[in-house]
Design a protein around this motif. Structure first.
Motif, PDB file in Angstrom:
ATOM      1  N   TRP A  10       0.803  -1.224   0.000  1.00 22.19           N
ATOM      2  CA  TRP A  10       0.000   0.000   0.000  1.00 22.19           C
ATOM      3  C   TRP A  10       0.833   1.269   0.000  1.00 22.19           C
ATOM      4  CZ3 TRP A  10       0.411   3.396   4.053  1.00 22.19           C
ATOM      5  CH2 TRP A  10       1.034   2.911   5.195  1.00 22.19           C
ATOM      6  N   ARG A  11       2.080   1.203   0.412  1.00 23.75           N
ATOM      7  CA  ARG A  11       2.890   2.416   0.392  1.00 23.75           C
ATOM      8  C   ARG A  11       3.292   2.791  -1.031  1.00 23.75           C
ATOM      9  NH1 ARG A  11       4.399   4.525   5.169  1.00 23.75           N
ATOM     10  NH2 ARG A  11       6.099   5.654   4.191  1.00 23.75           N
ATOM     11  N   ARG A  12       3.127   1.893  -1.997  1.00 26.82           N
ATOM     12  CA  ARG A  12       3.527   2.157  -3.370  1.00 26.82           C
ATOM     13  C   ARG A  12       2.328   2.496  -4.254  1.00 26.82           C
ATOM     14  NH1 ARG A  12       6.737   1.917  -7.658  1.00 26.82           N
ATOM     15  NH2 ARG A  12       6.420   0.373  -9.253  1.00 26.82           N
ATOM     16  N   PHE A  13       1.362   1.603  -4.377  1.00 24.46           N
ATOM     17  CA  PHE A  13       0.181   1.868  -5.198  1.00 24.46           C
ATOM     18  C   PHE A  13      -0.932   0.875  -4.883  1.00 24.46           C
ATOM     19  CE2 PHE A  13       2.647  -1.167  -7.652  1.00 24.46           C
ATOM     20  CZ  PHE A  13       1.682  -2.088  -8.035  1.00 24.46           C
ATOM     21  N   VAL A  27      -5.693   3.192 -10.856  1.00 26.18           N
ATOM     22  CA  VAL A  27      -4.496   2.980 -10.055  1.00 26.18           C
ATOM     23  C   VAL A  27      -4.267   4.257  -9.258  1.00 26.18           C
ATOM     24  CG1 VAL A  27      -2.966   3.664 -11.945  1.00 26.18           C
ATOM     25  CG2 VAL A  27      -2.058   2.320 -10.076  1.00 26.18           C
ATOM     26  N   ALA A  28      -3.891   4.113  -7.993  1.00 30.40           N
ATOM     27  CA  ALA A  28      -3.649   5.264  -7.129  1.00 30.40           C
ATOM     28  C   ALA A  28      -2.361   5.045  -6.343  1.00 30.40           C
ATOM     29  CB  ALA A  28      -4.815   5.462  -6.160  1.00 30.40           C
ATOM     30  N   ALA A  29      -1.683   6.143  -6.069  1.00 33.43           N
ATOM     31  CA  ALA A  29      -0.448   6.099  -5.277  1.00 33.43           C
ATOM     32  C   ALA A  29      -0.480   7.226  -4.251  1.00 33.43           C
ATOM     33  CB  ALA A  29       0.774   6.246  -6.173  1.00 33.43           C
ATOM     34  N   PRO A  30      -0.044   6.948  -3.033  1.00 31.95           N
ATOM     35  CA  PRO A  30      -0.040   7.984  -2.006  1.00 31.95           C
ATOM     36  C   PRO A  30       1.068   9.000  -2.220  1.00 31.95           C
ATOM     37  CG  PRO A  30       0.946   5.985  -1.153  1.00 31.95           C
ATOM     38  CD  PRO A  30       0.444   5.668  -2.532  1.00 31.95           C
ATOM     39  N   VAL A  31       0.804  10.222  -1.789  1.00 30.30           N
ATOM     40  CA  VAL A  31       1.810  11.282  -1.754  1.00 30.30           C
ATOM     41  C   VAL A  31       2.224  11.406  -0.299  1.00 30.30           C
ATOM     42  CG1 VAL A  31       2.250  13.741  -2.079  1.00 30.30           C
ATOM     43  CG2 VAL A  31       0.815  12.506  -3.713  1.00 30.30           C
ATOM     44  N   CYS A  38       0.753  10.668   5.108  1.00 30.35           N
ATOM     45  CA  CYS A  38       0.170  10.754   3.773  1.00 30.35           C
ATOM     46  C   CYS A  38      -0.500  12.114   3.611  1.00 30.35           C
ATOM     47  CB  CYS A  38      -0.846   9.642   3.563  1.00 30.35           C
ATOM     48  SG  CYS A  38      -1.495   9.580   1.892  1.00 30.35           S
ATOM     49  N   ALA A  39      -0.139  12.837   2.548  1.00 29.51           N
ATOM     50  CA  ALA A  39      -0.685  14.171   2.298  1.00 29.51           C
ATOM     51  C   ALA A  39      -1.835  14.140   1.298  1.00 29.51           C
ATOM     52  CB  ALA A  39       0.410  15.092   1.779  1.00 29.51           C
ATOM     53  N   ALA A  40      -1.780  13.201   0.369  1.00 28.32           N
ATOM     54  CA  ALA A  40      -2.770  13.148  -0.713  1.00 28.32           C
ATOM     55  C   ALA A  40      -2.557  11.855  -1.486  1.00 28.32           C
ATOM     56  CB  ALA A  40      -2.593  14.352  -1.639  1.00 28.32           C
ATOM     57  N   ALA A  41      -3.226  11.747  -2.617  1.00 27.02           N
ATOM     58  CA  ALA A  41      -3.020  10.614  -3.507  1.00 27.02           C
ATOM     59  C   ALA A  41      -3.162  11.087  -4.947  1.00 27.02           C
ATOM     60  CB  ALA A  41      -4.020   9.500  -3.236  1.00 27.02           C
ATOM     61  N   VAL A  42      -2.458  10.410  -5.827  1.00 29.28           N
ATOM     62  CA  VAL A  42      -2.594  10.629  -7.269  1.00 29.28           C
ATOM     63  C   VAL A  42      -3.344   9.418  -7.807  1.00 29.28           C
ATOM     64  CG1 VAL A  42      -1.363  10.830  -9.459  1.00 29.28           C
ATOM     65  CG2 VAL A  42      -0.467  11.961  -7.414  1.00 29.28           C
ATOM     66  N   ALA A  63       3.294  10.794  -7.944  1.00 28.37           N
ATOM     67  CA  ALA A  63       3.109  10.919  -6.498  1.00 28.37           C
ATOM     68  C   ALA A  63       4.437  11.178  -5.803  1.00 28.37           C
ATOM     69  CB  ALA A  63       2.443   9.664  -5.946  1.00 28.37           C
ATOM     70  N   GLN A  64       5.485  10.494  -6.233  1.00 26.85           N
ATOM     71  CA  GLN A  64       6.803  10.691  -5.632  1.00 26.85           C
ATOM     72  C   GLN A  64       7.334  12.094  -5.902  1.00 26.85           C
ATOM     73  OE1 GLN A  64       8.922   7.360  -7.297  1.00 26.85           O
ATOM     74  NE2 GLN A  64       8.365   6.022  -5.595  1.00 26.85           N
ATOM     75  N   LYS A  65       7.132  12.598  -7.110  1.00 29.64           N
ATOM     76  CA  LYS A  65       7.586  13.952  -7.443  1.00 29.64           C
ATOM     77  C   LYS A  65       6.878  14.994  -6.580  1.00 29.64           C
ATOM     78  CE  LYS A  65       9.136  13.370 -12.193  1.00 29.64           C
ATOM     79  NZ  LYS A  65       8.959  13.805 -13.582  1.00 29.64           N
ATOM     80  N   ILE A  66       5.581  14.822  -6.403  1.00 33.32           N
ATOM     81  CA  ILE A  66       4.828  15.755  -5.558  1.00 33.32           C
ATOM     82  C   ILE A  66       5.355  15.685  -4.130  1.00 33.32           C
ATOM     83  CG2 ILE A  66       2.568  16.271  -4.560  1.00 33.32           C
ATOM     84  CD1 ILE A  66       1.394  15.215  -7.278  1.00 33.32           C
ATOM     85  N   GLY A  67       5.580  14.477  -3.638  1.00 36.30           N
ATOM     86  CA  GLY A  67       6.117  14.311  -2.290  1.00 36.30           C
ATOM     87  C   GLY A  67       7.461  14.972  -2.112  1.00 36.30           C
ATOM     88  N   ARG A  68       8.316  14.854  -3.122  1.00 35.81           N
ATOM     89  CA  ARG A  68       9.626  15.512  -3.048  1.00 35.81           C
ATOM     90  C   ARG A  68       9.470  17.028  -2.983  1.00 35.81           C
ATOM     91  NH1 ARG A  68      11.225  11.280  -6.445  1.00 35.81           N
ATOM     92  NH2 ARG A  68      10.923  12.511  -8.321  1.00 35.81           N
ATOM     93  N   GLN A  69       8.512  17.569  -3.729  1.00 34.54           N
ATOM     94  CA  GLN A  69       8.276  19.017  -3.701  1.00 34.54           C
ATOM     95  C   GLN A  69       7.811  19.467  -2.323  1.00 34.54           C
ATOM     96  OE1 GLN A  69       8.897  21.450  -6.033  1.00 34.54           O
ATOM     97  NE2 GLN A  69      10.036  19.753  -6.932  1.00 34.54           N
ATOM     98  N   LEU A  70       7.086  18.626  -1.623  1.00 33.83           N
ATOM     99  CA  LEU A  70       6.662  18.966  -0.273  1.00 33.83           C
ATOM    100  C   LEU A  70       7.866  19.100   0.651  1.00 33.83           C
ATOM    101  CD1 LEU A  70       3.537  16.684   0.175  1.00 33.83           C
ATOM    102  CD2 LEU A  70       3.587  19.141  -0.223  1.00 33.83           C
ATOM    103  N   GLY A  71       8.930  18.383   0.320  1.00 34.09           N
ATOM    104  CA  GLY A  71      10.135  18.424   1.141  1.00 34.09           C
ATOM    105  C   GLY A  71      11.006  19.637   0.884  1.00 34.09           C
ATOM    106  N   VAL A  72      10.709  20.404  -0.153  1.00 34.69           N
ATOM    107  CA  VAL A  72      11.529  21.590  -0.455  1.00 34.69           C
ATOM    108  C   VAL A  72      10.694  22.863  -0.360  1.00 34.69           C
ATOM    109  CG1 VAL A  72      13.246  20.408  -1.851  1.00 34.69           C
ATOM    110  CG2 VAL A  72      11.184  21.262  -2.945  1.00 34.69           C
ATOM    111  N   GLY A  73       9.818  22.892   0.629  1.00 31.52           N
ATOM    112  CA  GLY A  73       9.048  24.106   0.876  1.00 31.52           C
ATOM    113  C   GLY A  73       7.633  24.082   0.364  1.00 31.52           C
TER     114      GLY A  73
END
Length: 76
Positions: A10-13, A27-31, A38-42, A63-73
């Motif tokens: 579930w941590r992947r999709f 198909v859905a993946a967590p952000v 968990c902030a959201a899902a794609v 989802a991973q790209k969005i998560g990375r953006q959350l880590g940079v502000g």
């Protein structure tokens, strides 16, 4: 049934292959936030005979790209 087996990773999709509605596949993946929450899902939903090849990877990548953006502000 397949949804339950996908929840093992579930941590992947997660996928649904016409289990909820005939003809609909998704198909859905967590952000994930940097703190592990968990902030959201794609989610990508298609009306097709099968899930398109590579769709899972595209959704997970987004989802991973969005998560990375959350880590940079970024905030969500």
């Amino acid at each position: 049934r397949k949804l339950r087996s996908d929840l093992r990773d579930w941590r992947r999709f997660v996928t649904d292959d016409q289990e909820a509605t005939e003809g609909i596949r998704w198909v859905a993946a967590p952000v994930w936030r940097p703190d592990g929450r968990c902030a959201a899902a794609v989610t990508a939903l298609v009306v097709a005979p099968t899930l398109p090849s590579g769709l899972k990877d595209l959704v997970v990548c987004a989802a991973q790209k969005i998560g990375r953006q959350l880590g940079v502000g970024g905030r969500l």
